[in-house]
Design an enzyme around this catalytic site. Structure first.
Site, PDB file in Angstrom:
ATOM      1  N   HIS A  56     -15.765 -37.518   0.767  1.00 48.63           N
ATOM      2  CA  HIS A  56     -17.077 -37.646   2.224  1.00 48.63           C
ATOM      3  C   HIS A  56     -17.238 -36.030   2.303  1.00 48.63           C
ATOM      4  CE1 HIS A  56     -14.243 -39.639   5.677  1.00 48.63           C
ATOM      5  NE2 HIS A  56     -14.147 -40.533   4.335  1.00 48.63           N
ATOM      6  N   GLU A  58     -17.800 -33.059   3.531  1.00 47.31           N
ATOM      7  CA  GLU A  58     -17.482 -31.559   3.576  1.00 47.31           C
ATOM      8  C   GLU A  58     -16.442 -31.749   2.204  1.00 47.31           C
ATOM      9  OE1 GLU A  58     -17.656 -33.251   7.918  1.00 47.31           O
ATOM     10  OE2 GLU A  58     -17.182 -33.913   5.948  1.00 47.31           O
ATOM     11  N   CYS A  85     -14.482 -35.953  10.786  1.00 47.22           N
ATOM     12  CA  CYS A  85     -13.234 -36.554  11.117  1.00 47.22           C
ATOM     13  C   CYS A  85     -12.152 -35.588  10.458  1.00 47.22           C
ATOM     14  CB  CYS A  85     -13.003 -37.393   9.602  1.00 47.22           C
ATOM     15  SG  CYS A  85     -12.636 -37.564   8.119  1.00 47.22           S
ATOM     16  N   CYS A  88     -11.888 -33.685   7.179  1.00 47.37           N
ATOM     17  CA  CYS A  88     -12.230 -33.117   6.743  1.00 47.37           C
ATOM     18  C   CYS A  88     -11.978 -31.399   7.521  1.00 47.37           C
ATOM     19  CB  CYS A  88     -14.204 -33.524   7.125  1.00 47.37           C
ATOM     20  SG  CYS A  88     -14.410 -35.220   5.518  1.00 47.37           S
TER      21      CYS A  88
END
Length: 161
Positions: A56, A58, A85, A88
């Site tokens: 992801h 991040e 999410c 993250c």
């Protein structure tokens, strides 16, 4: 802490980077790590490109910062396309930025995008963490082993004062 004008500039930049990632075949997420009003790291979600479900935006940004020797984000701001999410968000708590600035709320994101699987959706993912382990969608069981705390005691003995 940065001024509201910088927030807008970096928020617009992170949204533009996410749009670019979509055009390049990726998912609609990006992340900036900002120090003293300057972008230190810029990353986009790489899941579609790499096949790595943990890449992801991040997580990718935190990894890039670590490659630069920045392993603690204290004093830095993180700008993201959408509220993080749980994976993250957990990584950000470990990384310890001063703040996270997001462009889209989860409600705004979910109007146009759903990223889930057989175990969760964006709407249910956060709630999974508050359930006892035996009630979660992902089964988890502890299995007896001779000495499950050995690695932790070893670490403690090597790192005690």
């Amino acid at each position: 802490m940065s001024t509201p004008e910088l927030d807008t500039r970096f928020t617009e930049r992170v949204v533009a980077r996410a749009v670019q990632n979509v055009r390049e075949g990726g998912k609609p997420f990006a992340c900036l790590i900002v120090r003293d009003g300057k972008v230190l790291v810029e990353a986009a979600n790489q899941v579609a490109q790499s096949g790595d479900l943990t890449s992801h935006a991040e997580i990718t940004a935190i990894r890039l910062a670590a490659e630069m020797g920045v392993t603690d984000l204290t004093g830095l701001d993180v700008y993201v396309t959408a509220y993080p999410c749980p994976m993250c968000l957990g990584a950000l708590y470990y990384a310890q930025p001063d703040r996270v600035v997001f462009a889209a709320s989860r409600d705004q994101e979910s109007e146009h995008y759903e990223d889930g699987n057989r175990l969760m959706t964006l709407d249910t993912f956060y709630g999974e963490y508050t359930k006892p382990a035996h009630e979660r969608s992902l089964p988890a069981e502890q299995v007896a082993t001779e000495d499950p705390t050995l690695p932790f005691r070893q670490w403690a003995s090597l790192h005690s004062d």
